[in-house]
Design a protein around this motif. Structure first.
Motif, PDB file in Angstrom:
ATOM      1  N   GLY A  69       0.836  -1.201   0.000  1.00  0.00           N
ATOM      2  CA  GLY A  69       0.000   0.000   0.000  1.00  0.00           C
ATOM      3  C   GLY A  69       0.862   1.239   0.000  1.00  0.00           C
ATOM      4  N   GLN A  70       0.210   2.391  -0.087  1.00  0.00           N
ATOM      5  CA  GLN A  70       0.935   3.669  -0.148  1.00  0.00           C
ATOM      6  C   GLN A  70       0.378   4.615   0.904  1.00  0.00           C
ATOM      7  N   VAL A  71       1.253   5.495   1.397  1.00  0.00           N
ATOM      8  CA  VAL A  71       0.823   6.598   2.269  1.00  0.00           C
ATOM      9  C   VAL A  71       1.517   7.865   1.809  1.00  0.00           C
ATOM     10  N   LEU A  72       0.816   8.991   1.905  1.00  0.00           N
ATOM     11  CA  LEU A  72       1.431  10.304   1.672  1.00  0.00           C
ATOM     12  C   LEU A  72       0.910  11.270   2.723  1.00  0.00           C
ATOM     13  N   VAL A  73       1.665  12.330   2.940  1.00  0.00           N
ATOM     14  CA  VAL A  73       1.193  13.429   3.790  1.00  0.00           C
ATOM     15  C   VAL A  73       0.200  14.225   2.936  1.00  0.00           C
ATOM     16  N   ILE A  74      -1.010  14.424   3.446  1.00  0.00           N
ATOM     17  CA  ILE A  74      -2.073  15.017   2.615  1.00  0.00           C
ATOM     18  C   ILE A  74      -1.699  16.428   2.141  1.00  0.00           C
ATOM     19  N   HIS A  75      -0.987  17.194   2.965  1.00  0.00           N
ATOM     20  CA  HIS A  75      -0.582  18.544   2.544  1.00  0.00           C
ATOM     21  C   HIS A  75       0.349  18.488   1.330  1.00  0.00           C
ATOM     22  N   ASP A  76       1.177  17.440   1.258  1.00  0.00           N
ATOM     23  CA  ASP A  76       2.101  17.299   0.128  1.00  0.00           C
ATOM     24  C   ASP A  76       1.341  16.968  -1.153  1.00  0.00           C
ATOM     25  N   MET A  77       0.410  16.004  -1.075  1.00  0.00           N
ATOM     26  CA  MET A  77      -0.266  15.586  -2.318  1.00  0.00           C
ATOM     27  C   MET A  77      -1.308  16.613  -2.769  1.00  0.00           C
ATOM     28  N   LEU A  78      -1.747  17.466  -1.852  1.00  0.00           N
ATOM     29  CA  LEU A  78      -2.673  18.532  -2.254  1.00  0.00           C
ATOM     30  C   LEU A  78      -1.927  19.794  -2.696  1.00  0.00           C
ATOM     31  N   GLY A  79      -0.602  19.784  -2.557  1.00  0.00           N
ATOM     32  CA  GLY A  79       0.184  20.962  -2.927  1.00  0.00           C
ATOM     33  C   GLY A  79      -0.066  22.126  -1.986  1.00  0.00           C
ATOM     34  N   LEU A  80      -0.223  21.807  -0.693  1.00  0.00           N
ATOM     35  CA  LEU A  80      -0.566  22.830   0.295  1.00  0.00           C
ATOM     36  C   LEU A  80       0.652  23.278   1.092  1.00  0.00           C
ATOM     37  N   TYR A  81       1.718  22.489   1.029  1.00  0.00           N
ATOM     38  CA  TYR A  81       2.908  22.777   1.842  1.00  0.00           C
ATOM     39  C   TYR A  81       4.113  22.756   0.920  1.00  0.00           C
ATOM     40  N   LYS A  82       4.688  23.935   0.682  1.00  0.00           N
ATOM     41  CA  LYS A  82       5.709  24.007  -0.371  1.00  0.00           C
ATOM     42  C   LYS A  82       7.144  24.000   0.151  1.00  0.00           C
ATOM     43  N   ASP A  83       7.309  23.974   1.490  1.00  0.00           N
ATOM     44  CA  ASP A  83       8.669  24.041   2.034  1.00  0.00           C
ATOM     45  C   ASP A  83       9.437  22.742   1.818  1.00  0.00           C
ATOM     46  N   PHE A  84       8.702  21.654   1.615  1.00  0.00           N
ATOM     47  CA  PHE A  84       9.312  20.338   1.547  1.00  0.00           C
ATOM     48  C   PHE A  84       8.665  19.603   0.383  1.00  0.00           C
ATOM     49  N   GLU A  85       9.402  19.425  -0.711  1.00  0.00           N
ATOM     50  CA  GLU A  85       8.787  18.784  -1.873  1.00  0.00           C
ATOM     51  C   GLU A  85       9.633  17.599  -2.332  1.00  0.00           C
ATOM     52  N   PRO A  86       9.578  16.472  -1.587  1.00  0.00           N
ATOM     53  CA  PRO A  86      10.420  15.333  -1.965  1.00  0.00           C
ATOM     54  C   PRO A  86       9.997  14.721  -3.300  1.00  0.00           C
ATOM     55  N   LYS A  87      10.960  14.073  -3.933  1.00  0.00           N
ATOM     56  CA  LYS A  87      10.760  13.440  -5.252  1.00  0.00           C
ATOM     57  C   LYS A  87       9.600  12.433  -5.251  1.00  0.00           C
ATOM     58  N   PHE A  88       9.391  11.758  -4.096  1.00  0.00           N
ATOM     59  CA  PHE A  88       8.402  10.678  -4.081  1.00  0.00           C
ATOM     60  C   PHE A  88       6.954  11.162  -4.017  1.00  0.00           C
ATOM     61  N   VAL A  89       6.772  12.493  -3.864  1.00  0.00           N
ATOM     62  CA  VAL A  89       5.396  12.992  -3.754  1.00  0.00           C
ATOM     63  C   VAL A  89       4.831  13.285  -5.134  1.00  0.00           C
ATOM     64  N   LYS A  90       3.608  12.826  -5.372  1.00  0.00           N
ATOM     65  CA  LYS A  90       2.892  13.285  -6.564  1.00  0.00           C
ATOM     66  C   LYS A  90       1.867  14.316  -6.104  1.00  0.00           C
ATOM     67  N   LYS A  91       1.901  15.489  -6.760  1.00  0.00           N
ATOM     68  CA  LYS A  91       0.953  16.543  -6.385  1.00  0.00           C
ATOM     69  C   LYS A  91      -0.312  16.399  -7.214  1.00  0.00           C
ATOM     70  N   TYR A  92      -1.424  16.118  -6.543  1.00  0.00           N
ATOM     71  CA  TYR A  92      -2.695  15.962  -7.243  1.00  0.00           C
ATOM     72  C   TYR A  92      -3.418  17.294  -7.391  1.00  0.00           C
ATOM     73  N   LEU A  93      -2.998  18.295  -6.628  1.00  0.00           N
ATOM     74  CA  LEU A  93      -3.575  19.648  -6.693  1.00  0.00           C
ATOM     75  C   LEU A  93      -2.460  20.644  -6.431  1.00  0.00           C
ATOM     76  N   ASN A  94      -2.767  21.897  -6.711  1.00  0.00           N
ATOM     77  CA  ASN A  94      -1.831  22.959  -6.345  1.00  0.00           C
ATOM     78  C   ASN A  94      -2.582  23.914  -5.424  1.00  0.00           C
ATOM     79  N   LEU A  95      -3.002  23.353  -4.283  1.00  0.00           N
ATOM     80  CA  LEU A  95      -3.943  24.064  -3.415  1.00  0.00           C
ATOM     81  C   LEU A  95      -3.377  25.360  -2.858  1.00  0.00           C
ATOM     82  N   SER A  96      -2.084  25.401  -2.605  1.00  0.00           N
ATOM     83  CA  SER A  96      -1.557  26.633  -1.998  1.00  0.00           C
ATOM     84  C   SER A  96      -1.688  27.797  -2.983  1.00  0.00           C
TER      85      SER A  96
END
Ligand code: KIV
Length: 286
Positions: free
Chosen positions: A216-243
């Motif tokens: 299975g997979q887990v992500l930090v929801i702020h990362d995948m929603l594009g809500l937190y831009k200070d930390f953008e690791p390679k393994f995150v896929k951004k499904y939105l650019n909420l910020s």
């Protein structure tokens, strides 16, 4: 968004998914409003991660969040979730100080309404985990990159790059399985090693930054929603650019208030004409 009420997912369902080779999905959540949306989805698990330290509190390390803050986030989440398995991260310092304190702290999360707790660590904490699972506390393990401790010595580097490192990680996963965990989060481990661990361990392996060959997979929801831009690791896929969307919305509001475009007729409440005439007469008298 479907409002249909679906039955609660159990830990047994999560274990069965591995047997049936069905992928398991987990996201973090820390509050009531976002958790209500998660609850309407087919997500399997919600994690109140100690990543709350950075994305919710603005701390520079997950080591800085404590029990009181984590329990506050948990309350918001459990008030919204009726469907997913809810897992709470035990914060740094809440499970290292002996058997009775760690068990007492784990029970605080269960009493709050969480279904399970997650502890970061391998062989160094298997005894603590065993104490918990023997008492019926469902525990999720977390090995590979452990944000509470690894960055101190090695930075945020990927794990399992050599055969030796791979064997150490496999042995840690085996020790956790023996201690009774119902699943293991594997963080930032090479895809090859993640695959070996997944094939050799009977409980579900939930990967973050470990490639696709896990249960299975887990992500930090702020990362995948594009809500937190200070930390953008390679393994995150951004499904939105909420910020960016929030930024645009705040600017639009600010401009419209200043220009008089907001509020409009549809945003107002009115007195009857009769009451207003009455008010005008009173005002003239005074
Ligand atoms: O705290 C957290 O969000 C986590 C996930 C990254 C697995 O532990």
């Amino acid at each position: 968004m479907s409002l249909q009420k679906k039955s609660k997912i159990t830990i047994a369902d999560i274990l069965n998914k591995k047997k049936n080779k069905e992928k398991i999905t987990m996201l973090t959540s820390y509050d009531y409003s976002i958790s209500r949306i998660c609850n309407q989805t087919d997500l399997d698990m919600v994690l109140i991660g100690d990543s709350a330290a950075t994305v919710m509190m603005g701390y520079d390390s997950t080591r800085k969040i404590g029990m009181t803050e984590m329990l506050t986030f948990c309350k918001g989440v459990v008030n919204a979730i009726t469907r997913q398995v809810v897992v709470a991260d035990m914060p740094f310092g809440s499970y290292q100080l002996g058997k009775s304190i760690s068990i007492k702290n784990a029970f605080k999360f269960l009493r709050c309404g969480c279904d399970a707790v997650k502890l970061e660590g391998g062989s160094e904490i298997v005894d603590i985990i065993k104490n918990m699972t023997e008492l019926g506390i469902p525990v999720m393990g977390h090995i590979g990159l452990k944000p509470q401790t690894t960055p101190l010595h090695h930075g945020y580097v990927s794990q399992g790059k050599t055969a030796e490192e791979a064997i150490i990680l496999l042995n840690e996963a085996r020790a956790l399985e023996k201690a009774g965990v119902f699943s293991i989060v594997l963080e930032k481990v090479t895809s090859e090693v993640a695959s070996v661990i997944t094939d050799n361990i009977n409980v579900p392996i939930i990967g973050i930054g470990c490639g696709p060959h896990v249960d299975g997979q887990v992500l930090v929801i702020h990362d995948m929603l594009g809500l937190y831009k200070d930390f953008e690791p390679k393994f995150v896929k951004k499904y939105l650019n909420l910020s960016d969307q929030i930024f645009d919305a705040i600017n639009a509001y600010e401009t419209e208030v200043k220009s008089g475009k907001f509020p409009q007729e549809e945003h107002m409440y009115h007195m009857t004409d009769e009451e207003f005439t009455k008010l005008e007469k009173i005002l003239k008298r005074v």
